[in-house]
Design an enzyme around this catalytic site. Structure first.
Site, PDB file in Angstrom:
ATOM      1  N   LEU A 233      12.114   3.343   2.043  1.00 28.70           N
ATOM      2  CA  LEU A 233      11.950   4.765   2.362  1.00 28.70           C
ATOM      3  C   LEU A 233      13.276   5.521   2.308  1.00 28.70           C
ATOM      4  CD1 LEU A 233       9.966   6.968   3.348  1.00 28.70           C
ATOM      5  CD2 LEU A 233      10.658   6.369   5.679  1.00 28.70           C
ATOM      6  N   ASP A 234      13.315   6.590   1.519  1.00 27.52           N
ATOM      7  CA  ASP A 234      14.500   7.469   1.412  1.00 27.52           C
ATOM      8  C   ASP A 234      15.738   6.746   0.911  1.00 27.52           C
ATOM      9  OD1 ASP A 234      12.885   9.465   2.395  1.00 27.52           O
ATOM     10  OD2 ASP A 234      13.576   9.259   4.455  1.00 27.52           O
TER      11      ASP A 234
END
Lengths: 289, 289, 289, 289
Positions: A233-234
């Site tokens: 994530l990210d």
């Protein structure tokens, strides 16, 4: 640079660096009567890797357009090691799908660019887990597909979404503030083809509440980051970022309001670079020519 | 990029564009066993002009270092039309002269970089029409040359300055807020080799009082511009610029204080690009690789 | 800052500076049980002028809302010299008219913000000298008014436009890349109420072709400027500006494409500041709190 | 804004917000014949806290300069809750100490500003754990104090350093790339009076190798952060930040070279704000007027 009135072929390629790659490839194009319009190359000495983007006129090129892929594979690509490459033509419309939830600023911006023909694309489908923008999409004559997403049906929904993307021959997926984490099966299917916009200058403030966290930390700049989606994530490769100065005078509401503007601009900047085949990705980093 | 531990040759060249230049030149380097470290090229389609910067390792190159100039002229340059080119070697120290009047911020900054060996240069002479910085220069063991400049002696002084520059084998002249307009004879002698810093974001606010004019106009950004000096005041090719936001809260004094910071940074940015042979100039515009 | 859940009064005022203005006015508000939420003040010492913006809660304020104007005039404004002042209430919807020609990026952006209720406004009318965006406006249920403008009918058209603006009780006119110069009669009617977006970082490159001129000059930054319209073309008080870096790699087409993005953002930034009563104008300069 | 030709008093104050603070304090100044030159105030509604900076002419002020502190405490400060306040006079030279290790760019920059009298300060002592810059400091006639710091003697050295700072009546300590972590006893002694420059855009890339980490993550911007030192490493209140765009073309060496420029500018920007009493700190956040 875009050559709107000329038909071109675009080669992107990266491989283990060795002597003579530029010379060999440009000579190959030239010998076959190709007129090179743009050449970008970069060597990452730490990674010992060569990156190249080459655009030439197809008019007059001695290799037939539908044979270029095969000839390049045989005569060029096979000479080098660990090659990642792509061939495309500037007159081919690329096909985008947009995922959105209930923040509309990126969606509106993308649809406006679409209608004004800023990019050479088709957007056959807009997918959402909310109904907020159904009328905005449909009054433009575009298709809006609503999926109610719950914990229990998420996997099934993603299967349907993948099928929908395939049916529409989607090349690139745009997450225009889509508030769902995509699962590995969809990420794997569209590797380096899903572009997300995150509302902070990553790696500062990853996660769900970047504006609040930036506000609380008292930083003097905030930003937005467009990146390819990976399973971390990210943490995917960054394509484009921008930042703006902020001060104690800005409330959290101000940050959100001003953030929307950089989000939509950074997202479109990344999409344009991606569509122009200017983004080459290796080891979670991008080369953006 | 700089290759501090490798000996390299750097070719910069621009000429009328035609097919195959990149291919021919890179092949030439390769055939003579040159290892290309960096290649930048650009085509200006409006001007029909090709620009290139090429850096390769001299170790192992089959053409003797002191013959490269001649061989390139004969075997490469002569093939093309209207060629402007330069050959240099990264281990050669370039020689700078600094001109200053009584604003010292750029001078201090340049001398600090010099002492910290940020650039591979010699600064054998600092020239001024004021005595303000004599002690600053001399306590570092450098030579400070004072010229009293008046209307009547200006031409004679410039002759002496040109002689001084020649005696010191100066490659590049830096005008670090030098408050005199150079006459054509000195400009002609050092074409594209005199770098000036102007304290505005040209072409806005040319001339003598940019901060005051910016203040009076109420602009929201101000800037600095480093450019090569030509005979048209503040009209020479721009190498580097930067801007900063300003507001009604800034007094004229504030603009001057903040301006000093961008002036010195922009000037050094331009000098670095120039020293690295990254600046190619044609028709009053620069290509900065 | 915006106080969306509180009803507030906003006073903006500028006058010849003298001792005690802040003290007197804040005391006046306080004595009448006003809760001051935001206070901005600035003194321009060169112009000897005091600028102030004051926002307070109307709930509990002892002066009846429809009497505040009168009381302030009598008890506050009359004490000072050469006062320019304005009183407004944050719950009043302001009424905008948009003028557009055939560049749509600013229009699309404004309409998107309108539909997403970013600002507390009504946009009862969009006026154009072209028909390009009729469908875009009308499918949103908004009124589009087309005027064919020729040299011979321009004066008559402007009379009709002024009437139309009055009929719709328009507070502020937005020129969203409107390609006509407004004549003095319309400018006079809406002094400091017509906001134009110019596609350069004024005062650099005024006039009709800023991108081309910037390209030809080889500048390293380009920008956009939102300003109030006066009778001096591109010379009105600047409300907001922004700039982006450019290089030799950018073609004229690239400048136009990237320019559209800063144009629309700068225009909206200026409109937001104007609507929030944060812009005070005096002597062709703005104070933007 | 600085009032170099006028003698002024500067009050900074923050406390729990309540009605009428601005009115009361400005009225108090006015009644005692003070001419207010600059007033900045801010309310943080989330923290329910009022911040103010007020500068007025001491000439003609009815309270004797050496009584202002006492009178304000009694007549103003005691009225409000949880007040943090400071009174100073613009004609008092503040006294700085600089700590440096072996990166000299910030030190050179500070010394140049000092010699050019950019700020109204004395720098009686420069402290280092290395001898690199002894000659640079001493040839300017300034005092350079070397401390060999080892694990075993660190505590003792800090005691000596604290004594040295006290002997020199130091107001503010500047860590100009000082490569030692200060222990709590020195931090406690100079709370909100030690300014450090960190070579990243915090909170991205805290710790020892921000450039390397930024390079590896492939970010498109890098920055510098000036902050007050607290006992949490790189977590203190941020005073100033700046960022610059970077790309795949920049090597780690390039990042370091370009980073030095923003480091020194951001550090000086923070020092100027601090010296001007424009920085108010509460709950690990700053208000910078």
């Amino acid at each position: 640079m875009s050559f709107s009135n000329i038909n071109t072929a675009i080669l992107t390629l990266h491989c283990i660096d060795e002597k003579g790659i530029v010379s060999f490839i440009t000579d190959f194009i030239l010998k076959n009567n190709g007129n090179i319009l743009e050449l970008d190359q970069h060597v990452d000495y730490d990674a010992n890797r060569f990156f190249m983007r080459l655009e030439w006129e197809t008019e007059g090129f001695l290799i037939n357009k539908n044979k270029i892929q095969e000839y390049f594979q045989t005569l060029v690509v096979n000479r080098y090691q660990d090659v990642v490459w792509d061939l495309s033509f500037n007159n081919e419309k690329q096909r985008l799908a947009i995922f959105v939830s209930h923040y509309g600023h990126c969606l509106y911006d993308l649809l406006a660019r679409y209608e004004m023909k800023e990019w050479n694309v088709e957007i056959p489908i807009i997918i959402s887990n909310h109904l907020d923008f159904k009328h905005v999409v449909e009054r433009m004559g575009l298709e809006f597909k609503y999926f109610e997403v719950t914990k229990s049906n998420k996997s099934k929904v993603e299967d349907e979404q993948i099928q929908l993307l395939k049916d529409h021959k989607i090349d690139t997926v745009i997450l225009a503030r889509y508030m769902q984490i995509l699962s590995p099966k969809i990420v794997k299917e569209y590797q380096n083809k899903i572009i997300n916009i995150h509302h902070s200058s990553l790696p500062a403030f990853p996660g769900a509440n970047p504006y609040k966290n930036a506000f609380n930390r008292g930083v003097k700049f905030m930003g937005a980051t467009a990146h390819y989606v990976t399973n971390e994530l990210d943490e995917g490769p960054i394509i484009a970022q921008d930042v703006i100065p902020i001060s104690h005078k800005h409330t959290l509401e101000d940050l959100k309001r001003r953030g929307r503007d950089i989000e939509k601009i950074v997202l479109s900047k990344a999409i344009y670079a991606h569509l122009s085949k200017n983004v080459l990705t290796h080891n979670n980093k991008t080369v953006v020519f």
